[in-house]
Design a protein around this motif. Structure first.
Motif, PDB file in Angstrom:
ATOM      1  N   SER A  12      89.095  66.471  39.609  1.00  0.00           N
ATOM      2  CA  SER A  12      88.037  66.712  40.581  1.00  0.00           C
ATOM      3  C   SER A  12      86.915  65.693  40.501  1.00  0.00           C
ATOM      4  O   SER A  12      86.176  65.482  41.476  1.00  0.00           O
ATOM      5  CB  SER A  12      87.468  68.124  40.402  1.00  0.00           C
ATOM      6  N   LEU A  13      86.771  65.028  39.353  1.00  0.00           N
ATOM      7  CA  LEU A  13      85.726  64.019  39.209  1.00  0.00           C
ATOM      8  C   LEU A  13      86.015  62.759  40.029  1.00  0.00           C
ATOM      9  O   LEU A  13      85.152  61.887  40.161  1.00  0.00           O
ATOM     10  CB  LEU A  13      85.536  63.655  37.738  1.00  0.00           C
ATOM     11  N   LYS A  16      83.896  61.661  45.192  1.00  0.00           N
ATOM     12  CA  LYS A  16      82.601  60.988  45.188  1.00  0.00           C
ATOM     13  C   LYS A  16      81.479  62.027  45.277  1.00  0.00           C
ATOM     14  O   LYS A  16      81.528  62.934  46.100  1.00  0.00           O
ATOM     15  CB  LYS A  16      82.522  60.027  46.370  1.00  0.00           C
ATOM     16  N   GLY A  17      80.485  61.904  44.416  1.00  0.00           N
ATOM     17  CA  GLY A  17      79.362  62.830  44.411  1.00  0.00           C
ATOM     18  C   GLY A  17      79.522  63.985  43.447  1.00  0.00           C
ATOM     19  O   GLY A  17      78.565  64.728  43.192  1.00  0.00           O
ATOM     20  N   MET A  18      80.727  64.157  42.877  1.00  0.00           N
ATOM     21  CA  MET A  18      80.976  65.312  42.025  1.00  0.00           C
ATOM     22  C   MET A  18      80.138  65.280  40.748  1.00  0.00           C
ATOM     23  O   MET A  18      79.608  66.319  40.315  1.00  0.00           O
ATOM     24  CB  MET A  18      82.460  65.410  41.680  1.00  0.00           C
ATOM     25  N   LYS A  19      79.976  64.134  40.143  1.00  0.00           N
ATOM     26  CA  LYS A  19      79.197  64.050  38.908  1.00  0.00           C
ATOM     27  C   LYS A  19      77.735  64.419  39.159  1.00  0.00           C
ATOM     28  O   LYS A  19      77.118  65.122  38.353  1.00  0.00           O
ATOM     29  CB  LYS A  19      79.311  62.646  38.307  1.00  0.00           C
ATOM     30  N   VAL A 159      84.265  74.186  41.442  1.00  0.00           N
ATOM     31  CA  VAL A 159      84.242  75.145  40.335  1.00  0.00           C
ATOM     32  C   VAL A 159      85.158  74.694  39.193  1.00  0.00           C
ATOM     33  O   VAL A 159      84.912  75.050  38.030  1.00  0.00           O
ATOM     34  CB  VAL A 159      84.592  76.582  40.795  1.00  0.00           C
ATOM     35  N   GLN A 160      86.185  73.917  39.501  1.00  0.00           N
ATOM     36  CA  GLN A 160      86.991  73.338  38.428  1.00  0.00           C
ATOM     37  C   GLN A 160      86.118  72.471  37.522  1.00  0.00           C
ATOM     38  O   GLN A 160      86.210  72.540  36.291  1.00  0.00           O
ATOM     39  CB  GLN A 160      88.126  72.480  38.999  1.00  0.00           C
ATOM     40  N   THR A 161      85.277  71.656  38.149  1.00  0.00           N
ATOM     41  CA  THR A 161      84.401  70.755  37.396  1.00  0.00           C
ATOM     42  C   THR A 161      83.388  71.535  36.571  1.00  0.00           C
ATOM     43  O   THR A 161      83.178  71.258  35.382  1.00  0.00           O
ATOM     44  CB  THR A 161      83.648  69.821  38.367  1.00  0.00           C
ATOM     45  N   VAL A 162      82.762  72.530  37.196  1.00  0.00           N
ATOM     46  CA  VAL A 162      81.760  73.344  36.505  1.00  0.00           C
ATOM     47  C   VAL A 162      82.400  74.116  35.360  1.00  0.00           C
ATOM     48  O   VAL A 162      81.848  74.188  34.250  1.00  0.00           O
ATOM     49  CB  VAL A 162      81.072  74.304  37.503  1.00  0.00           C
TER      50      VAL A 162
END
Length: 291
Positions: A12-13, A16-19, A159-162
């Motif tokens: 998911s990272l 773009k913008g996810m971080k 939510v995967q990233t979080v």
């Protein structure tokens, strides 16, 4: 196989913008800032809103949601939403699902109110502004390999990233919601959507979501896969999707986010009765045409 493609789903990272979104959400969770989820009232948005609420509540975040109070041609966050509703919820952060902001006017208003915005969207014509974090696989300059995610699919990537940051091990228990939203949107079931649908079907067999279980039980479902792919499923989507009244979209969110089994049964029965009433009214209207 692409090195970024792990267990049939991309990292998911890569979005773009996810971080930047992760960093802002971590701050909101850790400092107990008010997060307001903004979304439309179609079924895909209902499941996306529900997903974010469930995960953020699990992390003890202070979270609410808001949907438009009138029928609209577009899904954009508007000045009136912020000025007359969202600011009174005490929002520090707005996260949109399947929606973007209308113009610089809304961004400036949020800036004046010290409200940050994270946009999660999938539309190819999604507006992008330098002052707003936008997560959209179809955003210009985004190299995310899969472009056919729905609103619930993009929310799932968030939510995967979080969940990875907070070391959550139970994130896949929510994938049945994502699967329902994905199928209801009619996006191609290819690539990463295959993973969502396949895993969602497996999870549906033992779903611990009281709302989903109530829908299955009230419709006497014996074959889960048949339930998903036949006309009965579309009927249920209609029941919680286009009832013609926005309040039913809101009660559908309560259905999917309640932690009370009895309440889920009450809501499911209400929606079941509403669709029967709606079908009867439609039938009577059509009958009058031929009199």
């Amino acid at each position: 196989m692409d090195e970024h493609y792990v267990k049939n789903t991309y990292n998911s990272l890569l979005l773009k913008g996810m971080k930047s979104a992760l960093k802002r959400i971590i701050k909101a969770i850790n400092e107990r800032e008010k997060i307001v989820i903004y979304g439309y009232y179609d079924f895909d948005s209902i499941t996306a809103i529900s997903l974010l609420i469930l995960v953020l509540r699990y992390l003890n975040a202070d979270v609410e949601y808001f949907q438009p109070n009138e029928i609209r041609e577009d899904r954009n966050l508007k000045d009136n939403d912020i000025q007359n509703y969202i600011k009174y919820l005490g929002a520090d952060l707005i996260i949109t699902v399947g929606s973007t902001v209308s113009s610089e006017k809304e961004i400036q208003l949020c800036r004046d109110l010290d409200i940050d915005i994270i946009v999660t969207d999938y539309h190819k014509d999604c507006k992008c502004y330098d002052e707003v974090v936008v997560i959209n696989p179809n955003k210009e300059g985004c190299n995310y390999p899969f472009k056919n995610l729905s609103a619930s699919g993009v929310a799932y990537k968030l939510v995967q990233t979080v969940s990875e940051y907070y070391k959550m091990t139970c994130i896949n228990k929510y994938i049945d919601l994502v699967m329902l939203g994905t199928i209801s949107k009619g996006v191609p079931v290819i690539g990463e959507n295959c993973f969502i649908v396949d895993e969602g079907l497996k999870q549906l067999e033992c779903s611990n979501n009281y709302g989903i279980r109530a829908l299955i039980d009230d419709n006497n479902v014996d074959d889960i896969e048949e339930f998903i792919h036949n006309n009965l499923t579309m009927d249920i989507f209609q029941r919680t999707n286009s009832m013609g009244r926005i309040d039913n979209a809101r009660i559908a969110i309560e259905l999917f986010t309640t932690n009370e089994k009895h309440r889920a049964k009450q809501i499911s029965k209400y929606l079941y009765n509403e669709i029967k009433k709606s079908k009867k009214q439609n039938f009577n209207s059509r009958s009058k045409i031929f009199v």
